[in-house]
Design an enzyme around this catalytic site. Structure first.
Site: not given
Ligand code: C5P
Length: 309
Positions: A16, A144
């Site tokens: 994406k 995501d």
């Molecule tokens: O959810 P995902 O594993 O993709 O997110 C990776 C990192 O990105 C999270 O651990 C966080 O540090 C950061 N993040 C965030 N806020 C979001 C999405 C991701 O701070 N809405």
């Protein structure tokens, strides 16, 4: 038994681009409030799930795959195990992940693998979960992952996992410039927080709930890349550029080569260049290639995770 004869399911899931990414305040769980527009693009991951007694995973592909873990740190492995525990399925699976999306590139490649693994295992094991239930499991795996299931063009709020389809007319042509080295998403979010603290960039505390500006959605509905180019925005870009100032050069080179606008995709470091149409995108890709950049011409929107073949 010949492994080729074992039942297997191939699922394709898209990487994406965030056309718009507004980042608000940090919740107690460490996640930031987001208002984003995702577009799924034609750079995809394939996951082949084959019946197996235990849980195994292999990774291969054009992208740099050595850095990708094959144990429980891998999101696709976690997805398979989460589905097994949620449904009471007692067998296992071998997952072969074929990567094309840049690793740690800000394009949701790991999330695509997880979404693909959920759909593949659900089909292979015959667990028959509804889309709503798959979405719920996806959101537990990462912010995501639901979008990689969903695909198309969608607004994401909450942590980015609360999705509303966006009306988007026509196709958009993008040239992507991946970097050899990835960037850590949590580190980029951390840099943004530190930068905001230092600069006092926001007079008030960042909001814990935010919206995508109506002009972005209007530009998508109009389907005019010129109008949309003006609305592209990424709050994480300033943080990504602090770590990788050279990405600004990539953006500038892309625009000089004929792109309408360039932005850092998600937490970076991939640069996404929006082009007027397929002919111009092909030329931009060629020109960047001639000056030694690895560049890919993709388009969006494309569907979410789906069984193929
Ligand atoms: O959810 P995902 O594993 O993709 O997110 C990776 C990192 O990105 C999270 O651990 C966080 O540090 C950061 N993040 C965030 N806020 C979001 C999405 C991701 O701070 N809405």
């Amino acid at each position: 038994m010949n492994p080729a004869a074992l039942p297997s399911v191939r699922v394709r899931a898209p990487g994406k681009i965030n056309l718009f990414l507004g980042v608000g305040g940090r919740h107690d769980d460490g996640y930031h409030a987001l208002a984003t527009v995702f577009q799924a693009v034609s750079l995809t991951e394939d996951v082949v799930a084959t019946a197996a007694p235990g849980f195994h995973l292999t990774v291969e592909g054009a992208a740099d795959t050595e850095s990708v873990p094959t144990d429980d740190r891998n999101l696709a492995m976690r997805a398979a195990k989460l589905l097994a525990s949620a449904t009471g399925y007692e067998g296992g699976v071998h997952l072969a992940v074929h990567k094309s999306v840049p690793v740690a590139g800000g394009m949701g490649g790991g999330s695509a693998d997880a979404a693909a693994a959920l759909v593949a295992c659900d089909a292979l094991w015959g667990t028959g979960l509804s889309i709503a239930r798959l979405h719920e499991l996806a959101a537990r795996l990462g912010a995501d992952v639901p979008f990689a299931l969903h695909g198309g063009t969608a607004v994401g709020t909450g942590r980015g996992d609360v999705l509303t389809p966006a009306l988007a007319r026509g196709r958009l042509d993008w040239v992507l410039v991946p970097s050899d080295e990835g960037m850590s998403t949590p580190a980029v979010y951390g840099r943004l927080d530190a930068h905001r603290d230092e600069e006092g960039a926001l007079a008030d505390d960042p909001p814990l709930s935010l919206d995508v500006p109506p002009a972005v959605l209007q530009a998508l509905r109009a389907g005019d890349p010129h109008v949309l180019a003006d609305e592209l925005h990424n709050d994480l870009q300033v943080a990504a550029l602090l770590e990788r100032p050279d990405l600004q050069t990539v953006i500038d080179e892309g625009v000089a080569a004929g792109a309408l606008r360039g932005i850092v995709s998600g937490s970076g470091p991939t640069v996404a260049l929006l082009c007027e149409g397929p002919g111009i995108a092909a030329r931009v890709r060629e020109r960047l290639g001639a000056s030694g950049r690895r560049a890919l011409h993709v388009h969006g929107p494309v569907p979410g995770a789906r069984v193929i073949g």
